[in-house]
Scaffold this active site. Structure first.
Site, PDB file in Angstrom:
ATOM      1  N   HIS A   4       3.286   4.057   0.455  1.00  0.00           N
ATOM      2  CA  HIS A   4       3.575   4.810   1.687  1.00  0.00           C
ATOM      3  C   HIS A   4       4.860   5.600   1.543  1.00  0.00           C
ATOM      4  O   HIS A   4       5.848   5.129   1.004  1.00  0.00           O
ATOM      5  CB  HIS A   4       3.633   3.881   2.910  1.00  0.00           C
ATOM      6  CG  HIS A   4       4.497   2.673   2.731  1.00  0.00           C
ATOM      7  ND1 HIS A   4       4.105   1.583   1.996  1.00  0.00           N
ATOM      8  CD2 HIS A   4       5.723   2.387   3.210  1.00  0.00           C
ATOM      9  CE1 HIS A   4       5.054   0.662   2.019  1.00  0.00           C
ATOM     10  NE2 HIS A   4       6.056   1.132   2.746  1.00  0.00           N
ATOM     11  N   HIS A  44       0.918  -1.153   0.000  1.00  0.00           N
ATOM     12  CA  HIS A  44       0.000   0.000   0.000  1.00  0.00           C
ATOM     13  C   HIS A  44       0.950   1.193   0.000  1.00  0.00           C
ATOM     14  O   HIS A  44       1.743   1.352   0.949  1.00  0.00           O
ATOM     15  CB  HIS A  44      -0.902  -0.034   1.247  1.00  0.00           C
ATOM     16  CG  HIS A  44      -1.894   1.095   1.333  1.00  0.00           C
ATOM     17  ND1 HIS A  44      -3.247   0.874   1.508  1.00  0.00           N
ATOM     18  CD2 HIS A  44      -1.732   2.451   1.304  1.00  0.00           C
ATOM     19  CE1 HIS A  44      -3.883   2.045   1.565  1.00  0.00           C
ATOM     20  NE2 HIS A  44      -2.975   3.016   1.457  1.00  0.00           N
TER      21      HIS A  44
HETATM   22  P1  AMP Z   1       8.452  -0.609   3.552  1.00  0.00           P
HETATM   23  O1  AMP Z   1       9.500  -1.583   4.015  1.00  0.00           O
HETATM   24  O2  AMP Z   1       8.996   0.575   2.795  1.00  0.00           O
HETATM   25  O3  AMP Z   1       7.347  -1.317   2.799  1.00  0.00           O
HETATM   26  O4  AMP Z   1       7.819   0.026   4.850  1.00  0.00           O
HETATM   27  C1  AMP Z   1       6.861  -0.613   5.642  1.00  0.00           C
HETATM   28  C2  AMP Z   1       7.002  -0.034   7.008  1.00  0.00           C
HETATM   29  O5  AMP Z   1       5.828  -0.321   7.731  1.00  0.00           O
HETATM   30  C3  AMP Z   1       8.178  -0.580   7.815  1.00  0.00           C
HETATM   31  O6  AMP Z   1       9.071   0.477   8.150  1.00  0.00           O
HETATM   32  C4  AMP Z   1       7.500  -1.190   9.052  1.00  0.00           C
HETATM   33  O7  AMP Z   1       8.248  -0.980  10.223  1.00  0.00           O
HETATM   34  C5  AMP Z   1       6.175  -0.456   9.075  1.00  0.00           C
HETATM   35  N1  AMP Z   1       5.080  -1.162   9.713  1.00  0.00           N
HETATM   36  C6  AMP Z   1       4.693  -2.446   9.528  1.00  0.00           C
HETATM   37  N2  AMP Z   1       3.609  -2.722  10.272  1.00  0.00           N
HETATM   38  C7  AMP Z   1       3.290  -1.594  10.943  1.00  0.00           C
HETATM   39  C8  AMP Z   1       2.276  -1.234  11.870  1.00  0.00           C
HETATM   40  N3  AMP Z   1       1.336  -2.118  12.278  1.00  0.00           N
HETATM   41  N4  AMP Z   1       2.264   0.020  12.374  1.00  0.00           N
HETATM   42  C9  AMP Z   1       3.199   0.920  11.992  1.00  0.00           C
HETATM   43  N5  AMP Z   1       4.172   0.644  11.098  1.00  0.00           N
HETATM   44  C10 AMP Z   1       4.231  -0.587  10.581  1.00  0.00           C
HETATM   45 ZN    ZN Z   2      -4.334  -0.859   1.363  1.00  0.00          ZN
END
Ligand code: AMP
Ligand code: ZN
Length: 114
Positions: free
Chosen positions: A100, A98
């Site tokens: 981000h 998703h």
């Molecule tokens: P990416 O690796 O760029 O896809 O980033 C995904 C990010 O989401 C990582 O930095 C994770 O630490 C973060 N993440 C995963 N699950 C959660 C959650 N439940 N709440 C907050 N951050 C999350």
């Molecule tokens: Zn989504």
């Protein structure tokens, strides 16, 4: 999307440490922060990632950027600097499908990334 982690965060099914929300975007603290400021800004509509942006929905990037600017102000990292990061695909290190935007700040960041 019902089975998407970040969609569940937006609709409150999974708790998050919210820092900002408007009609189009939602922002919350990363669960595994790499700096004192580490916030994820996401569109409220589900988009898998950068590969899915096209002329019809490119305004999503503007909205993420404007929300990020608000957050940068309230986090107090505007002066010293920060980084915007969007990881894409396997080699880019994307773990959640998703779109981000990471806002990372609060310390001197190294370059190039690993
Ligand atoms: P990416 O690796 O760029 O896809 O980033 C995904 C990010 O989401 C990582 O930095 C994770 O630490 C973060 N993440 C995963 N699950 C959660 C959650 N439940 N709440 C907050 N951050 C999350
Ligand atoms: Zn989504």
């Amino acid at each position: 999307m019902t089975d998407c982690l970040f969609c569940k965060i937006i609709n409150g099914k999974i708790p998050s440490d919210k820092v900002y929300e408007d009609k189009f975007t939602y922002a919350f603290r990363d669960i595994n922060p790499v700096a004192s400021t580490h916030i994820l800004v996401i569109p409220k509509i589900h988009v898998n990632g950068l590969n899915d942006l096209k002329i019809e929905n490119i305004d999503i990037m503007s909205k993420l950027t404007l929300s990020a600017q608000e957050i940068i102000n309230t986090e107090g990292v505007k002066e010293n600097g920060y980084r915007f990061v969007i990881n894409s695909g396997m080699d880019g290190g994307q773990t959640v499908s998703h779109l981000h935007l990471h806002i990372i700040g609060g310390r001197k960041l190294k370059w190039p990334p690993g």
